[in-house]
Design an enzyme around this catalytic site. Structure first.
Site, PDB file in Angstrom:
ATOM      1  N   CYS A 255      18.611 -12.402   1.867  1.00 24.69           N
ATOM      2  CA  CYS A 255      18.415 -13.834   2.147  1.00 24.69           C
ATOM      3  C   CYS A 255      17.362 -14.506   1.276  1.00 24.69           C
ATOM      4  CB  CYS A 255      18.071 -14.037   3.626  1.00 24.69           C
ATOM      5  SG  CYS A 255      19.418 -13.639   4.751  1.00 24.69           S
TER       6      CYS A 255
ATOM      7  N   GLY B  45       2.386  -7.168   0.074  1.00 27.54           N
ATOM      8  CA  GLY B  45       3.247  -6.017  -0.168  1.00 27.54           C
ATOM      9  C   GLY B  45       3.787  -6.021  -1.579  1.00 27.54           C
TER      10      GLY B  45
ATOM     11  N   GLY C  48      12.364  -8.966  -0.538  1.00 26.15           N
ATOM     12  CA  GLY C  48      13.707  -8.595  -0.982  1.00 26.15           C
ATOM     13  C   GLY C  48      14.706  -8.950   0.088  1.00 26.15           C
TER      14      GLY C  48
END
Length: 435
Positions: A263, A256, A260
């Site tokens: 965490c 991808g 983000g």
């Protein structure tokens, strides 16, 4: 058993509602009076599937309460969970200012035995620091025990993760305190959830090691996808082929635009910082972050491949949250990609099913158009970019999209669609690592 939860973010609110559902009386405390008033009125401050129903159920059952009165909540509880934020500092280290504030407040309040449980993600050694902070500032000689109980909640499925976790990690030195925490999680123990009982430092590190490994898998498959594009291989088949191996597993092998959220980026950078402090550098994780930052900008490369100069081109962006089923836009790829598009002179239209309001706050000052739906977002665009794999984006009316677009180009950074199908409809199409 009465429990206090300090902090009503993702971790605090989900944990509080979940523990109340186990049958305990839970006081959720936050100093944000506006947020507490909204919660009292059944308004959840963020999108999380199933959470609103769980909160309302337990409020109605008189098991879940919201308050700004920390002292009253703590005095009525045996166990206090710390669930406040530990955002990153500019150097990657964790900002522990909220943790310190809570510890000093507890030191002022505590006048009888308490078990303090840290659910916030904190650097290795923090729980000992919290105990020393409380012990050296408390007004009485009463004992306080510290437990590290890291959370493993995935945004978008946090309620399910709390109710059916893969494991429960409990770190501590007091067998009495550990027994109390095991009793709190007794419904999970009866359901044969694995319990890992260890010391404070090990429990703290389990959380960081988990997120660091998941981030590594994502950057790894993204590099494999980029390589596939150069040599004529298909990453979806590669991922399936390696994921069948039980030593590897299929999860987190979907390429991808980079990871983000609240965490993975924060925790990987924190662990890198912790390693440098003790002269045990994480070279692999440094590369993971570097790969991730570059991956976000692959979108720009793909758009320029088809459109050339992006000046005065209109680009539609579908998906602003960092993943589906959440309104969280922290470290979202869109926040990295859109400013670059604007710098190159492009016009940008955006749409997301639930994250528009949060994105407006995060992208304040960016000159972009907020669309009302996917079709509106695609209208008169020179290219459409899929950044988040929301279910509604999987079943777009492509024939209708083609009619409203100025130039029928789709850059699919989540490999939602089958390339041959989209191309057969007259689109220029490119996924990531696909044939």
């Amino acid at each position: 058993m009465h429990i206090t939860i300090i902090g009503t973010g993702y971790v605090g609110l989900v944990s509080g509602a979940g523990l109340a559902d186990f049958g305990m009386k839970v006081f959720c405390v936050d100093k944000d009076e506006e947020k507490i008033n909204k919660l009292k009125n059944g308004i959840i401050p963020f999108y999380e599937p199933g959470l609103e129903e769980l909160v309302k159920k337990n409020v109605k059952a008189n098991r879940l309460f919201f308050t700004t009165n920390l002292e009253e909540a703590v005095k009525n509880s045996l166990v206090v969970f710390i669930c406040v934020g530990t955002p990153p500092n500019p150097d990657g280290s964790a900002d522990l200012s909220q943790i310190k504030e809570v510890a000093l407040s507890l030191a002022e309040i505590i006048d009888e035995y308490k078990v303090i449980v840290t659910k916030s993600t904190v650097p290795v050694g923090t729980n000992r620091w919290i105990k020393n902070l409380i012990d050296s500032n408390k007004k009485t000689s009463v004992a306080v025990d510290i437990i590290s109980n890291p959370e493993f909640l995935r945004e978008g499925s946090a309620v399910e993760d709390f109710m059916h976790p893969d494991r429960v990690v409990i770190g501590g030195e007091s067998s009495y305190a550990i027994a109390i925490i095991k009793d709190i999680y007794r419904p999970l123990y009866l359901a044969e959830t694995p319990f890992i009982i260890t010391n404070l430092e090990t429990a703290e590190l389990i959380k960081y090691a988990t997120n660091a490994f998941l981030a590594t898998k994502i950057s790894f498959i993204n590099e494999i996808a980029n390589f596939c594009e150069k040599v004529g291989a298909d990453v979806t088949t590669v991922a399936k082929g390696i994921g069948i191996d039980p030593r590897i597993g299929s999860k987190f092998l979907n390429p991808g635009p980079g990871f983000g959220g609240s965490c993975l980026p924060k925790d990987v950078k924190s662990l890198i910082h912790q390693g440098r402090k003790v002269s045990s550098p994480f070279r692999l994780l440094e590369a993971v972050i570097e790969v991730n930052e570059k991956q976000k900008l692959r979108v720009i490369e793909k758009l320029e491949k088809f459109l050339g100069d992006l000046k005065d081109k209109t680009i539609g962006i579908l998906g602003l949250s960092f993943k589906p089923n959440t309104s969280d836009v922290r470290e979202s790829p869109a926040l990295s990609i859109i400013p670059v598009l604007l710098e190159k002179g492009a016009k940008v239209k955006v749409y997301d099913p639930v994250a528009m309001e949060e994105f407006r706050k995060a992208a304040k000052g960016l000159n972009i158009e907020y669309a009302s739906d996917p079709l509106n977002c695609a209208t008169q665009t020179d290219g459409l970019v899929l950044l988040t794999e929301w279910n509604e984006f999987r079943f777009l009316n492509l024939s209708q999209l083609k009619k409203v677009m100025k130039n029928p180009l789709i850059i699919d950074m989540r490999n939602i669609y089958e390339p041959s199908v989209v191309k057969s409809l007259g689109f220029s199409y490119e996924g990531i690592g696909r044939l």
